[in-house]
Design a protein around this motif. Structure first.
Motif, PDB file in Angstrom:
ATOM      1  N   ALA A 176     -21.294 -11.509   7.976  1.00 37.03           N
ATOM      2  CA  ALA A 176     -22.309 -10.607   7.424  1.00 37.03           C
ATOM      3  C   ALA A 176     -21.660  -9.318   6.917  1.00 37.03           C
ATOM      4  O   ALA A 176     -22.020  -8.803   5.849  1.00 37.03           O
ATOM      5  CB  ALA A 176     -23.360 -10.286   8.481  1.00 37.03           C
ATOM      6  N   GLY A 177     -20.681  -8.804   7.666  1.00 38.76           N
ATOM      7  CA  GLY A 177     -19.986  -7.596   7.242  1.00 38.76           C
ATOM      8  C   GLY A 177     -19.194  -7.803   5.965  1.00 38.76           C
ATOM      9  O   GLY A 177     -19.163  -6.923   5.084  1.00 38.76           O
ATOM     10  N   THR A 178     -18.545  -8.971   5.848  1.00 36.98           N
ATOM     11  CA  THR A 178     -17.779  -9.280   4.632  1.00 36.98           C
ATOM     12  C   THR A 178     -18.682  -9.338   3.411  1.00 36.98           C
ATOM     13  O   THR A 178     -18.343  -8.834   2.331  1.00 36.98           O
ATOM     14  CB  THR A 178     -17.045 -10.621   4.805  1.00 36.98           C
ATOM     15  OG1 THR A 178     -16.173 -10.550   5.942  1.00 36.98           O
ATOM     16  CG2 THR A 178     -16.234 -10.958   3.566  1.00 36.98           C
ATOM     17  N   ILE A 179     -19.861  -9.956   3.563  1.00 39.42           N
ATOM     18  CA  ILE A 179     -20.825 -10.023   2.456  1.00 39.42           C
ATOM     19  C   ILE A 179     -21.248  -8.616   2.032  1.00 39.42           C
ATOM     20  O   ILE A 179     -21.293  -8.294   0.836  1.00 39.42           O
ATOM     21  CB  ILE A 179     -22.050 -10.865   2.868  1.00 39.42           C
ATOM     22  CG1 ILE A 179     -21.644 -12.326   3.084  1.00 39.42           C
ATOM     23  CG2 ILE A 179     -23.148 -10.784   1.805  1.00 39.42           C
ATOM     24  CD1 ILE A 179     -22.721 -13.188   3.700  1.00 39.42           C
ATOM     25  N   ALA A 180     -21.535  -7.774   3.008  1.00 35.33           N
ATOM     26  CA  ALA A 180     -21.965  -6.405   2.694  1.00 35.33           C
ATOM     27  C   ALA A 180     -20.863  -5.632   1.980  1.00 35.33           C
ATOM     28  O   ALA A 180     -21.117  -4.920   0.995  1.00 35.33           O
ATOM     29  CB  ALA A 180     -22.380  -5.690   3.990  1.00 35.33           C
ATOM     30  N   LEU A 205      -9.902  -9.555 -10.046  1.00 30.86           N
ATOM     31  CA  LEU A 205      -9.774  -8.868  -8.763  1.00 30.86           C
ATOM     32  C   LEU A 205     -11.057  -8.171  -8.353  1.00 30.86           C
ATOM     33  O   LEU A 205     -11.503  -8.273  -7.213  1.00 30.86           O
ATOM     34  CB  LEU A 205      -8.626  -7.848  -8.851  1.00 30.86           C
ATOM     35  CG  LEU A 205      -8.383  -6.990  -7.602  1.00 30.86           C
ATOM     36  CD1 LEU A 205      -7.973  -7.883  -6.435  1.00 30.86           C
ATOM     37  CD2 LEU A 205      -7.309  -5.943  -7.888  1.00 30.86           C
ATOM     38  N   PHE A 206     -11.664  -7.442  -9.302  1.00 31.99           N
ATOM     39  CA  PHE A 206     -12.790  -6.594  -8.964  1.00 31.99           C
ATOM     40  C   PHE A 206     -14.150  -7.293  -9.015  1.00 31.99           C
ATOM     41  O   PHE A 206     -15.115  -6.783  -8.459  1.00 31.99           O
ATOM     42  CB  PHE A 206     -12.826  -5.375  -9.894  1.00 31.99           C
ATOM     43  CG  PHE A 206     -11.740  -4.386  -9.604  1.00 31.99           C
ATOM     44  CD1 PHE A 206     -11.182  -4.284  -8.333  1.00 31.99           C
ATOM     45  CD2 PHE A 206     -11.266  -3.550 -10.604  1.00 31.99           C
ATOM     46  CE1 PHE A 206     -10.185  -3.364  -8.065  1.00 31.99           C
ATOM     47  CE2 PHE A 206     -10.261  -2.632 -10.339  1.00 31.99           C
ATOM     48  CZ  PHE A 206      -9.716  -2.531  -9.063  1.00 31.99           C
ATOM     49  N   TYR A 207     -14.238  -8.423  -9.701  1.00 33.02           N
ATOM     50  CA  TYR A 207     -15.540  -9.070  -9.869  1.00 33.02           C
ATOM     51  C   TYR A 207     -15.577 -10.477  -9.277  1.00 33.02           C
ATOM     52  O   TYR A 207     -16.384 -10.770  -8.393  1.00 33.02           O
ATOM     53  CB  TYR A 207     -15.922  -9.120 -11.359  1.00 33.02           C
ATOM     54  CG  TYR A 207     -16.130  -7.748 -11.951  1.00 33.02           C
ATOM     55  CD1 TYR A 207     -17.290  -7.045 -11.697  1.00 33.02           C
ATOM     56  CD2 TYR A 207     -15.162  -7.171 -12.753  1.00 33.02           C
ATOM     57  CE1 TYR A 207     -17.493  -5.776 -12.237  1.00 33.02           C
ATOM     58  CE2 TYR A 207     -15.348  -5.908 -13.292  1.00 33.02           C
ATOM     59  CZ  TYR A 207     -16.512  -5.219 -13.030  1.00 33.02           C
ATOM     60  OH  TYR A 207     -16.702  -3.968 -13.556  1.00 33.02           O
ATOM     61  N   TRP A 208     -14.713 -11.370  -9.750  1.00 30.79           N
ATOM     62  CA  TRP A 208     -14.823 -12.775  -9.373  1.00 30.79           C
ATOM     63  C   TRP A 208     -14.428 -13.036  -7.921  1.00 30.79           C
ATOM     64  O   TRP A 208     -15.102 -13.810  -7.225  1.00 30.79           O
ATOM     65  CB  TRP A 208     -14.000 -13.658 -10.313  1.00 30.79           C
ATOM     66  CG  TRP A 208     -14.670 -13.844 -11.637  1.00 30.79           C
ATOM     67  CD1 TRP A 208     -14.294 -13.330 -12.831  1.00 30.79           C
ATOM     68  CD2 TRP A 208     -15.865 -14.594 -11.881  1.00 30.79           C
ATOM     69  NE1 TRP A 208     -15.163 -13.690 -13.824  1.00 30.79           N
ATOM     70  CE2 TRP A 208     -16.146 -14.476 -13.275  1.00 30.79           C
ATOM     71  CE3 TRP A 208     -16.733 -15.342 -11.099  1.00 30.79           C
ATOM     72  CZ2 TRP A 208     -17.240 -15.084 -13.875  1.00 30.79           C
ATOM     73  CZ3 TRP A 208     -17.822 -15.943 -11.692  1.00 30.79           C
ATOM     74  CH2 TRP A 208     -18.072 -15.822 -13.062  1.00 30.79           C
ATOM     75  N   ILE A 209     -13.370 -12.412  -7.447  1.00 32.00           N
ATOM     76  CA  ILE A 209     -12.971 -12.661  -6.051  1.00 32.00           C
ATOM     77  C   ILE A 209     -14.053 -12.194  -5.077  1.00 32.00           C
ATOM     78  O   ILE A 209     -14.448 -12.958  -4.176  1.00 32.00           O
ATOM     79  CB  ILE A 209     -11.611 -12.006  -5.741  1.00 32.00           C
ATOM     80  CG1 ILE A 209     -10.506 -12.762  -6.482  1.00 32.00           C
ATOM     81  CG2 ILE A 209     -11.347 -12.006  -4.226  1.00 32.00           C
ATOM     82  CD1 ILE A 209      -9.108 -12.216  -6.242  1.00 32.00           C
ATOM     83  N   PRO A 210     -14.586 -10.972  -5.188  1.00 31.81           N
ATOM     84  CA  PRO A 210     -15.699 -10.599  -4.297  1.00 31.81           C
ATOM     85  C   PRO A 210     -16.928 -11.486  -4.483  1.00 31.81           C
ATOM     86  O   PRO A 210     -17.618 -11.821  -3.507  1.00 31.81           O
ATOM     87  CB  PRO A 210     -16.005  -9.151  -4.702  1.00 31.81           C
ATOM     88  CG  PRO A 210     -14.756  -8.662  -5.342  1.00 31.81           C
ATOM     89  CD  PRO A 210     -14.160  -9.852  -6.028  1.00 31.81           C
ATOM     90  N   GLY A 234     -20.371 -15.933  -2.041  1.00 30.74           N
ATOM     91  CA  GLY A 234     -20.919 -17.286  -1.983  1.00 30.74           C
ATOM     92  C   GLY A 234     -20.414 -18.066  -0.790  1.00 30.74           C
ATOM     93  O   GLY A 234     -21.200 -18.687  -0.056  1.00 30.74           O
ATOM     94  N   LEU A 235     -19.095 -18.042  -0.573  1.00 30.25           N
ATOM     95  CA  LEU A 235     -18.510 -18.787   0.551  1.00 30.25           C
ATOM     96  C   LEU A 235     -19.023 -18.266   1.889  1.00 30.25           C
ATOM     97  O   LEU A 235     -19.396 -19.039   2.777  1.00 30.25           O
ATOM     98  CB  LEU A 235     -16.993 -18.699   0.488  1.00 30.25           C
ATOM     99  CG  LEU A 235     -16.309 -19.432  -0.679  1.00 30.25           C
ATOM    100  CD1 LEU A 235     -14.822 -19.085  -0.728  1.00 30.25           C
ATOM    101  CD2 LEU A 235     -16.488 -20.947  -0.547  1.00 30.25           C
TER     102      LEU A 235
END
Length: 346
Positions: free
Chosen positions: A86-90, A113-118, A123-124
């Motif tokens: 939950a923290g990672t998503i936030a 780096l700034f858009y697709w990886i986060p 999603g994961l």
């Protein structure tokens, strides 16, 4: 063959539910991603939003699958894992909006780096969090059901022990009377029949009306008065209960009363003193008992052997039926034994 057919039907139904839920959720997700792409000035935002929506749900299902594989090797789902996901998503959401002022075009490395990886991480982690949370909730529910079943089984076992315990003590007392005062035996047998009828047939529920339990207690006191005779000095202040809505665990108070009569008859004093008070006050049932005893007799192995079972039984039943909803104080003085019990109303 039928079981395989049923399993296939269940799997098909489950897949159908997932498809419907995904289709329903994809609409607001698409518009959310499209609004975000407009905010950062991305080109071909609708096409990118469509692709991003498909990728997001793909990552969610991949995350669910990875969570299933990981959890198969675990005994339980640690809370810190759920909190971490939950923290990672936030953090990823905050990251995306903090860097929304960067240009989407012309910087592939920055875009990745700034858009697709986060975005992929969201999603994961979302898929894994949903799967692990459901599994954690299911395991907690199963554990609660198992604990409840064990407690219910233990409770039935404890209740089933009460009648033989009472019958053993009563027959033991009647044996002594049959030798010295045999004329008391016929009325005692009639009283014993009524007592056993209640304990065997009517006290099988988890909770019974308090008025029925009091009728049983008064019947038992009559039984003991016949047995002890003029030697008994009894003080009673038992409130009359007319309503059947006030309930209590059956055969709970009788253990203390039985022990009081048992201990009192062993005293060297010419009189057997017993005081019993019971009333409903506010949201509680208040029970008080005081009986005389001989300090030496109360510690005799025979007395402890037969009374200890009943008291251990009632303490365990109180823990099962009135968890954090009762107060029991037992005082063993030099000349008197006192019981104070408070029970929350049921």
């Amino acid at each position: 063959m039928s079981s395989i057919f049923n399993n296939n039907n269940k799997e098909a139904t489950l897949v159908g539910i997932y498809v419907v839920l995904t289709a329903a959720a994809s609409v607001p997700v698409f518009f959310g991603i499209d609004a975000y792409l407009n905010m950062i000035g991305a080109a071909h935002d609708e096409a990118v939003a469509t692709a991003a929506t498909l990728v997001l749900f793909g990552c969610i299902y991949i995350g669910r699958h990875l969570a299933t594989i990981w959890s198969a090797r675990q005994r339980g789902i640690p809370k810190n894992v759920l909190n971490g996901l939950a923290g990672t998503i936030a953090v990823c959401f905050v990251w995306l909006f903090v860097h929304a002022d960067l240009q989407f075009q012309g910087f592939p490395g920055i875009n990745l780096l700034f858009y697709w990886i986060p975005f992929l991480t969201i999603g994961l982690c979302t898929g894994a969090l949903i799967k692990l949370f459901r599994m954690s909730t299911r395991k907690e529910l199963e554990a609660a059901k198992t604990q409840a079943a064990q407690s219910q089984s233990e409770l039935h076992m404890l209740q089933s022990q009460l009648s033989p315990h009472f019958l053993f003590n009563t027959l033991n007392n009647m044996y002594g009377l049959s030798i010295t005062q045999h004329e008391k035996i016929p009325p005692l047998i009639l009283k014993l029949s009524d007592l056993l009828r209640y304990s065997v047939y009517e006290a099988t529920e988890t909770y019974v009306p308090l008025r029925d339990e009091l009728a049983y207690i008064l019947n038992y006191i009559d039984f003991e008065q016949l047995r002890i005779g003029d030697r008994l000095e009894l003080k009673m202040d038992i409130e009359s209960i007319a309503s059947s809505d006030i309930r209590i665990a059956p055969m709970l108070l009788i253990v203390f009363i039985e022990n009081a009569f048992k201990h009192s008859k062993n005293t060297a004093e010419p009189k057997v003193f017993i005081e019993i008070r019971l009333k409903v006050w506010g949201n509680s049932i208040l029970f008080y008992l005081k009986n005389s005893h001989s300090g030496a007799d109360i510690n005799e192995p025979t007395v402890e052997k037969h009374s200890g079972f009943g008291l251990a039984n009632v303490r365990k039943r109180l823990q099962l039926l009135y968890p954090n909803q009762h107060d029991l104080v037992i005082e063993n003085g030099e000349k008197h034994y006192t019981v104070n019990l408070r029970l929350n109303l049921r």
